[in-house]
Motif scaffolding. Structure first.
Motif, PDB file in Angstrom:
ATOM      1  N   VAL A  66      20.156   0.865  -5.230  1.00 20.01           N
ATOM      2  CA  VAL A  66      20.677   0.684  -3.875  1.00 20.01           C
ATOM      3  C   VAL A  66      21.035  -0.783  -3.697  1.00 20.01           C
ATOM      4  O   VAL A  66      20.198  -1.658  -3.915  1.00 20.01           O
ATOM      5  CB  VAL A  66      19.641   1.098  -2.810  1.00 20.01           C
ATOM      6  N   THR A  67      22.287  -1.056  -3.321  1.00 18.62           N
ATOM      7  CA  THR A  67      22.757  -2.429  -3.147  1.00 18.62           C
ATOM      8  C   THR A  67      23.097  -2.675  -1.681  1.00 18.62           C
ATOM      9  O   THR A  67      23.904  -1.939  -1.093  1.00 18.62           O
ATOM     10  CB  THR A  67      23.992  -2.704  -4.025  1.00 18.62           C
ATOM     11  N   PHE A  68      22.484  -3.697  -1.103  1.00 13.09           N
ATOM     12  CA  PHE A  68      22.708  -4.062   0.290  1.00 13.09           C
ATOM     13  C   PHE A  68      23.577  -5.321   0.352  1.00 13.09           C
ATOM     14  O   PHE A  68      23.542  -6.162  -0.551  1.00 13.09           O
ATOM     15  CB  PHE A  68      21.373  -4.338   0.988  1.00 13.09           C
ATOM     16  N   PRO A  69      24.360  -5.476   1.411  1.00  9.08           N
ATOM     17  CA  PRO A  69      25.200  -6.667   1.554  1.00  9.08           C
ATOM     18  C   PRO A  69      24.402  -7.919   1.928  1.00  9.08           C
ATOM     19  O   PRO A  69      24.943  -9.022   1.895  1.00  9.08           O
ATOM     20  CB  PRO A  69      26.178  -6.276   2.664  1.00  9.08           C
ATOM     21  N   ALA A  70      23.146  -7.747   2.311  1.00  8.56           N
ATOM     22  CA  ALA A  70      22.308  -8.882   2.705  1.00  8.56           C
ATOM     23  C   ALA A  70      20.869  -8.568   2.323  1.00  8.56           C
ATOM     24  O   ALA A  70      20.498  -7.402   2.143  1.00  8.56           O
ATOM     25  CB  ALA A  70      22.413  -9.134   4.218  1.00  8.56           C
ATOM     26  N   PRO A  71      20.017  -9.598   2.169  1.00  7.24           N
ATOM     27  CA  PRO A  71      18.614  -9.366   1.813  1.00  7.24           C
ATOM     28  C   PRO A  71      17.922  -8.462   2.829  1.00  7.24           C
ATOM     29  O   PRO A  71      18.195  -8.514   4.025  1.00  7.24           O
ATOM     30  CB  PRO A  71      18.012 -10.776   1.818  1.00  7.24           C
ATOM     31  N   VAL A  72      17.023  -7.634   2.342  1.00  8.96           N
ATOM     32  CA  VAL A  72      16.281  -6.711   3.190  1.00  8.96           C
ATOM     33  C   VAL A  72      14.894  -7.281   3.457  1.00  8.96           C
ATOM     34  O   VAL A  72      14.170  -7.637   2.532  1.00  8.96           O
ATOM     35  CB  VAL A  72      16.161  -5.332   2.523  1.00  8.96           C
ATOM     36  N   VAL A  73      14.539  -7.360   4.720  1.00 12.83           N
ATOM     37  CA  VAL A  73      13.183  -7.742   5.105  1.00 12.83           C
ATOM     38  C   VAL A  73      12.379  -6.454   5.260  1.00 12.83           C
ATOM     39  O   VAL A  73      12.781  -5.543   5.975  1.00 12.83           O
ATOM     40  CB  VAL A  73      13.182  -8.542   6.421  1.00 12.83           C
ATOM     41  N   GLY A  74      11.225  -6.383   4.616  1.00 16.45           N
ATOM     42  CA  GLY A  74      10.465  -5.156   4.618  1.00 16.45           C
ATOM     43  C   GLY A  74      10.711  -4.383   3.337  1.00 16.45           C
ATOM     44  O   GLY A  74      11.251  -4.912   2.356  1.00 16.45           O
ATOM     45  N   GLY A  75      10.361  -3.139   3.330  1.00 17.24           N
ATOM     46  CA  GLY A  75      10.480  -2.348   2.117  1.00 17.24           C
ATOM     47  C   GLY A  75      11.698  -1.453   2.100  1.00 17.24           C
ATOM     48  O   GLY A  75      12.338  -1.210   3.124  1.00 17.24           O
ATOM     49  N   VAL A  76      12.016  -0.976   0.916  1.00 11.83           N
ATOM     50  CA  VAL A  76      13.066   0.019   0.717  1.00 11.83           C
ATOM     51  C   VAL A  76      12.453   1.138  -0.111  1.00 11.83           C
ATOM     52  O   VAL A  76      11.803   0.883  -1.130  1.00 11.83           O
ATOM     53  CB  VAL A  76      14.296  -0.562   0.003  1.00 11.83           C
ATOM     54  N   SER A  77      12.628   2.371   0.306  1.00 11.91           N
ATOM     55  CA  SER A  77      12.097   3.506  -0.437  1.00 11.91           C
ATOM     56  C   SER A  77      13.101   4.635  -0.413  1.00 11.91           C
ATOM     57  O   SER A  77      14.107   4.592   0.302  1.00 11.91           O
ATOM     58  CB  SER A  77      10.760   3.972   0.150  1.00 11.91           C
ATOM     59  N   GLY A  78      12.818   5.641  -1.198  1.00 13.92           N
ATOM     60  CA  GLY A  78      13.718   6.787  -1.252  1.00 13.92           C
ATOM     61  C   GLY A  78      12.954   8.079  -1.421  1.00 13.92           C
ATOM     62  O   GLY A  78      11.755   8.085  -1.716  1.00 13.92           O
ATOM     63  N   TYR A  79      13.668   9.182  -1.234  1.00 10.29           N
ATOM     64  CA  TYR A  79      13.060  10.494  -1.397  1.00 10.29           C
ATOM     65  C   TYR A  79      14.136  11.472  -1.846  1.00 10.29           C
ATOM     66  O   TYR A  79      15.253  11.478  -1.311  1.00 10.29           O
ATOM     67  CB  TYR A  79      12.437  10.972  -0.080  1.00 10.29           C
ATOM     68  N   VAL A  80      13.812  12.269  -2.865  1.00 12.00           N
ATOM     69  CA  VAL A  80      14.688  13.354  -3.310  1.00 12.00           C
ATOM     70  C   VAL A  80      14.083  14.643  -2.791  1.00 12.00           C
ATOM     71  O   VAL A  80      12.961  15.008  -3.134  1.00 12.00           O
ATOM     72  CB  VAL A  80      14.806  13.390  -4.840  1.00 12.00           C
ATOM     73  N   THR A  81      14.810  15.346  -1.934  1.00 13.71           N
ATOM     74  CA  THR A  81      14.256  16.519  -1.267  1.00 13.71           C
ATOM     75  C   THR A  81      14.132  17.705  -2.218  1.00 13.71           C
ATOM     76  O   THR A  81      14.617  17.671  -3.358  1.00 13.71           O
ATOM     77  CB  THR A  81      15.133  16.934  -0.072  1.00 13.71           C
ATOM     78  N   CYS A  82      13.498  18.764  -1.733  1.00 11.00           N
ATOM     79  CA  CYS A  82      13.367  19.999  -2.502  1.00 11.00           C
ATOM     80  C   CYS A  82      14.740  20.464  -2.975  1.00 11.00           C
ATOM     81  O   CYS A  82      15.726  20.384  -2.243  1.00 11.00           O
ATOM     82  CB  CYS A  82      12.729  21.091  -1.651  1.00 11.00           C
ATOM     83  N   CYS A  83      14.780  20.942  -4.204  1.00  8.08           N
ATOM     84  CA  CYS A  83      16.033  21.444  -4.770  1.00  8.08           C
ATOM     85  C   CYS A  83      16.114  22.933  -4.462  1.00  8.08           C
ATOM     86  O   CYS A  83      15.285  23.723  -4.924  1.00  8.08           O
ATOM     87  CB  CYS A  83      16.052  21.201  -6.271  1.00  8.08           C
ATOM     88  N   THR A  84      17.108  23.321  -3.685  1.00  4.17           N
ATOM     89  CA  THR A  84      17.157  24.701  -3.206  1.00  4.17           C
ATOM     90  C   THR A  84      18.598  25.194  -3.165  1.00  4.17           C
ATOM     91  O   THR A  84      19.547  24.446  -3.334  1.00  4.17           O
ATOM     92  CB  THR A  84      16.510  24.795  -1.800  1.00  4.17           C
TER      93      THR A  84
END
Length: 313
Positions: A66-84
């Motif tokens: 994940v590439t942001f145009p500016a620095p991120v303050v705090g965290g970055v996380s992700g989630y891959v949902t159920c495959c259905t």
């Protein structure tokens, strides 16, 4: 809101440009009006492909960046949902699979965050993930002040389906001497229903196939036939049907064929065949089934005139 949803669904070369919640940026040096408005964030999934406007990825772990145009303050996380759901070209339903967390790590300036996500249910049988043959998940990204809700989300079709083919092997006499061997995928003909081609991939689609022929056993000292033995002929294609005819070959010789099918997300199926070419172009075929890349083939004790299967292997 309609404009925002349309922007969220645009997919370009397996990179996704989304507009939504923005990362929190440092306040120092921020002039009035700076940082306001819509800013793009890109998400890339390693080894994903776009087919007919939909993004596909093979079942299993993939790097997410994940590439942001500016620095991120705090965290970055992700989630891959159920495959259905069932997104295959077949009509058989698939079960619901579990989702997975994605832990993302920043670079030095906190603009690029990278981690690994599991697509499918995340359970192994041997070295293969157990998941629906062709199902779909959402990839969700959370960042900075937006941790309470998804800043970015987009759909991905997960392909766990092996490419397949049932290939008939025949031999005919050449005009002068010797015999030519033909490899051809089978099409089943029906009186009231459409003909059914036994070749392809039911999810992301077939990307390529190849037939390579050897006149010596290509697995004597190693598992890679391209290293063990020089081929005497080959042919390839990018779509079904599989059709390949050799040059005139000597009778009374045992030949070995390696047939490889690869789908659009890189899932590979390999068939092996031992072909004894006798007098009058009679052939005796012993088939070998698909084997993992790091294991040598073991022959089946069956005699047939076909290799492969009309079902996924």
């Amino acid at each position: 809101m309609k404009k925002l949803l349309l922007v969220l669904l645009v997919v370009i070369m397996a990179s996704f440009l989304f507009v939504g919640c923005l990362p929190t940026t440092p306040a120092e040096g921020e002039g009035e009006g700076e940082g306001e408005g819509e800013v793009g964030v890109t998400v890339e999934i390693a080894d994903s492909v776009v087919v007919d406007g939909k993004t596909y990825v093979s079942c299993g772990p993939h790097t997410i960046t994940v590439t942001f145009p500016a620095p991120v303050v705090g965290g970055v996380s992700g989630y891959v949902t159920c495959c259905t759901g069932d997104y295959s070209k077949a009509s058989e339903p698939n079960g619901i699979e579990c989702g997975s967390e994605v832990v993302l790590f920043p670079n030095a300036d906190r603009t690029v965050w990278t981690g690994s996500g599991d697509f499918g249910c995340g359970l192994f049988r041997g070295e293969k993930f157990l998941c629906g043959d062709c199902c779909a998940s959402y990839v969700e990204i959370y960042a900075g002040e937006c941790e309470a809700e998804a800043c970015i989300w987009f759909p991905v079709i997960v392909d766990c389906d092996d490419p397949f083919a049932l290939i008939e092997i025949t031999a005919e006499a050449c005009e002068c001497e010797g015999c030519e061997i033909t490899f051809e995928s089978i099409v089943s003909e029906y009186v009231c229903d459409p003909d059914e081609e036994c070749c392809g991939d039911e999810c992301s689609g077939l990307a390529s196939w190849s037939v390579v022929l050897y006149d010596g056993y290509p697995f004597d000292e190693c598992c890679d036939p391209s290293v063990c033995e020089e081929p005497i002929g080959s042919c390839s294609g990018t779509a079904c049907p599989i059709e390949c005819t050799t040059e005139c070959l000597e009778e009374g010789v045992t030949y070995y064929a390696v047939v490889t099918l690869v789908d659009n997300v890189g899932i590979e199926t390999v068939y092996y065949a031992e072909i004894v070419l006798g007098a009058d172009c009679d052939i005796d075929v012993t088939e070998g089934w698909a084997a993992p890349p790091d294991e040598c083939v073991e022959w089946d004790d069956v005699t047939t005139d076909t290799i492969g299967d009309c079902d996924e292997v």
